[in-house]
Design a protein around this motif. Sequence first.
Motif, short mmCIF file in Angstrom:
data_model
loop_
_atom_site.label_atom_id
_atom_site.label_comp_id
_atom_site.label_asym_id
_atom_site.label_seq_id
_atom_site.Cartn_x
_atom_site.Cartn_y
_atom_site.Cartn_z
N ASN A 55 0.87 -1.19 0.00
CA ASN A 55 0.00 0.00 0.00
C ASN A 55 0.90 1.23 0.00
N TYR A 56 1.28 1.65 -1.20
CA TYR A 56 2.28 2.71 -1.34
C TYR A 56 1.92 3.96 -0.56
N GLN A 57 0.63 4.31 -0.53
CA GLN A 57 0.21 5.55 0.14
C GLN A 57 -0.26 5.29 1.57
N GLY A 58 -0.03 4.10 2.07
CA GLY A 58 -0.59 3.75 3.37
C GLY A 58 -2.09 3.57 3.24
N ILE A 59 -2.79 3.34 4.35
CA ILE A 59 -4.24 3.30 4.29
C ILE A 59 -4.82 4.19 5.37
N ASP A 60 -5.91 4.87 5.02
CA ASP A 60 -6.69 5.73 5.92
C ASP A 60 -5.94 6.95 6.45
N VAL A 61 -4.67 6.84 6.60
CA VAL A 61 -3.92 8.04 6.97
C VAL A 61 -2.72 8.12 6.05
N ARG A 62 -2.30 9.33 5.78
CA ARG A 62 -1.01 9.45 5.12
C ARG A 62 -0.19 10.41 5.96
N GLN A 121 4.81 4.07 5.31
CA GLN A 121 3.47 4.50 5.69
C GLN A 121 2.77 3.39 6.46
N PHE A 122 1.71 3.75 7.20
CA PHE A 122 0.94 2.72 7.90
C PHE A 122 0.36 1.74 6.88
N ALA A 123 0.58 0.45 7.10
CA ALA A 123 0.05 -0.63 6.25
C ALA A 123 0.74 -0.73 4.90
N GLU A 124 1.88 -0.05 4.76
CA GLU A 124 2.56 -0.11 3.46
C GLU A 124 3.05 -1.53 3.17
N PHE A 125 3.45 -2.21 4.23
CA PHE A 125 3.99 -3.57 4.07
C PHE A 125 3.21 -4.52 4.98
N SER A 174 -6.56 -8.29 6.39
CA SER A 174 -7.14 -6.97 6.21
C SER A 174 -6.13 -6.16 5.38
N TYR A 175 -6.45 -4.89 5.10
CA TYR A 175 -5.51 -4.10 4.29
C TYR A 175 -4.17 -3.93 4.99
N HIS A 176 -4.16 -3.97 6.32
CA HIS A 176 -2.89 -3.75 7.01
C HIS A 176 -2.26 -5.05 7.50
N VAL A 177 -2.93 -6.18 7.35
CA VAL A 177 -2.37 -7.48 7.74
C VAL A 177 -2.63 -8.47 6.62
N ASP A 178 -1.60 -8.78 5.88
CA ASP A 178 -1.77 -9.75 4.79
C ASP A 178 -0.42 -10.41 4.52
N THR A 179 -0.42 -11.37 3.64
CA THR A 179 0.77 -12.18 3.42
C THR A 179 1.69 -11.60 2.35
N VAL A 180 2.94 -12.07 2.38
CA VAL A 180 3.88 -11.77 1.30
C VAL A 180 3.83 -12.98 0.37
N CYS A 181 4.15 -12.81 -0.90
CA CYS A 181 4.10 -13.95 -1.83
C CYS A 181 5.39 -14.76 -1.70
N LEU A 182 5.26 -16.05 -1.95
CA LEU A 182 6.44 -16.94 -2.05
C LEU A 182 6.33 -17.66 -3.38
N GLY A 183 7.47 -18.00 -3.96
CA GLY A 183 7.48 -18.85 -5.14
C GLY A 183 7.08 -18.17 -6.44
N ILE A 184 7.12 -16.83 -6.48
CA ILE A 184 6.87 -16.15 -7.75
C ILE A 184 8.16 -15.47 -8.19
#
Length: 430
Positions: free
Chosen positions: A155-162, A172-176, A277-287
């Motif tokens: 989320n390059y711009q973060g979410i809900d707050v910048r 930013q919040f939720a960027e990663f 959620s937008y701020h808690v999600d997985t990273v990809c593996l194997g791509i």
Amino acid sequence: MKTLAVVKVVMVAAAMVAVGDAAARNRRQASGCFWWAGECKEDNKEQEPQAQGDAGQNATEGISVRQHQHQEYQEYASCDNYRGVCVPYYLCRDNSIVTDGAGIIDIRIGGQKDNVTRSSSECPSYLDVCCTSPLPPTTTTAPPTPYRSNCGTRNYQGIDVRIQGFKDNQGQFAEFPWMTAILKKELVDGTQKNFYVCGGSLIHPSIVLTVAHCVGKLGASQLTVRLGEWDTQRNYEPHPYQDRGVNAIVIHPDYNQGGALYNDFALLYLDSPAELSYHVDTVCLGIPFDYNHCLVTGWGKDKFGKEGVYQNVLKKVDLPLWDYGRCQDALRTTRLGRYFNLHQSFVCAGGEAGKDSCSGDGGSPLVCQNLETGKYAQAGMVAWGIGCGTAGVPGVYADVPYAYDWIVQEADNLLRNTPGYTRSYWEVKH
Ligand code: 4AZ
């Protein structure tokens, strides 16, 4: 940031980082928070029982039918890009909806219906026309859709707050959303406190990947995994972090504890799955990913050694991956000496002055982008280095693609009895 730092400190590099430094961090963490939208014409008039058919013979049903007898007003479809509504032709005069009822009786009995255009309107019924609505234009509000997991989405711009005015590569919040903090529970004066020990990454709602050197000597019950964290010292984030306990720690069987840290891989099996959620999600593996679009994130030190301080807000540093041979050559120019052999389970990144991971960043994910989809896949985990931020000396990372088969095999073992889980979770390049 000049540098990100790494926490391998706690387990391995204790010799490199002064004990006083760790104690000061503990005191600091202990004293603070831890780080971290008609009318409903109700017709109550009693109906003749005969008109109700069978219902009229059944007392209970009859009462029910009579009490709920009412006419719903008709729903009109919208038209003309939500500026109009489809109404029966006699309700539209001079492109305005007749709202006072004037003339409607006459029209119904075959009166004037001339100034109504019953054209090939966009309305569903040929008896309807598109007429300007007396109400302000509306658009239909879609019901909120549940979050759909999407690995590796930054989320390059973060979410809900910048947050504006950030310096030094603060994220930013939720960027990663995959970034995870691994905490160790400790009793301080009879109160349980959480101390940061390492970074990690969410690879499945129930599994966190981190380095073995960070958790290898700890018991699962000592650990807390914090997801969706960002500023470790304050609680103003728009969405709360999620804490999970750990049910099992799985260490790579060929992990070298002797100091060389080969196969520095560990999995943490969470006691309950993350709520994605937008701020808690997985990273990809194997791509597949691009070696020149990588970054490492962490809460580690900004400098190596005692002067370095841990970061409150998650930092990010972009750096390139190095190929194996060039990295080994570069490391041979350091105190490791000319005969140093870099183990195949490592990958190197960085080597640009002032752009590096550092103490406190151990286990933190090094991710690289797939340029076709824009998603991020995990390429490594901060493992060790010779100092931090020295030009020409890259940082050393546990090579995640190298351990992919082991990770999937062990994750599959852990998840085997989970309702809804199938091994295809790992095969699908989601
Ligand atoms: C450490 O002490 C450490 N610059 C981690 C990474 C690097 C150096 C030191 C890479 O945990």
